[in-house]
Design a protein around this motif. Structure first.
Motif: not given
Length: 135
Positions: A46-74
């Protein structure tokens, strides 16, 4: 002691083959490795927050929010989350996972109920008060 009566200081030089945990550079090295791994998996940082990654999977957004080795995947589909966790585990080893409506992430208690998200940092506040007052 040397001839002038001064104590000799010995110096030991070491070559480290990987980043030392806690060293200043290690956080940056980890970020570079992790974010590049996510990019190779098709995510965009994500260009606004470098610890957020996005991808479209099966037509729906998949998001990973990470801080070092702690992640939240949705993602809407839990199977997509499981596949992503499996892929991350292939690169970095076994990871601990919590699922459901209650999570502990970066000292935050996250509870999902009635379509709402409740965040609490009560334990951290209690620790700060205890530290300050010395109880």
């Amino acid at each position: 002691m040397n001839k002038k009566g001064k104590k000799r200081i010995k110096t030991l030089y070491l070559k480290v083959f990987r980043a030392l945990y806690g060293a200043i550079e290690s956080a940056l090295l980890w970020y570079n490795l992790y974010s590049q791994t996510l990019i190779k998996m098709g995510f965009q940082i994500n260009p606004f927050d470098n610890c957020v990654a996005n991808k479209v999977t099966n037509g729906k957004p998949c998001t990973i929010v990470f801080y070092i080795d702690d992640n939240k995947v949705s993602h809407e589909d839990p199977k997509v989350v499981t596949e992503l966790i499996d892929e991350i585990s292939k690169h970095f080893g076994e990871v601990s996972v919590t699922r459901g409506k209650e999570h502990d992430h970066l000292s935050m208690k996250i509870n999902l109920h009635d379509g709402k998200v409740e965040l609490s940092m009560r334990n951290q506040i209690d620790e700060a008060i205890e530290w300050y007052w010395g109880s």
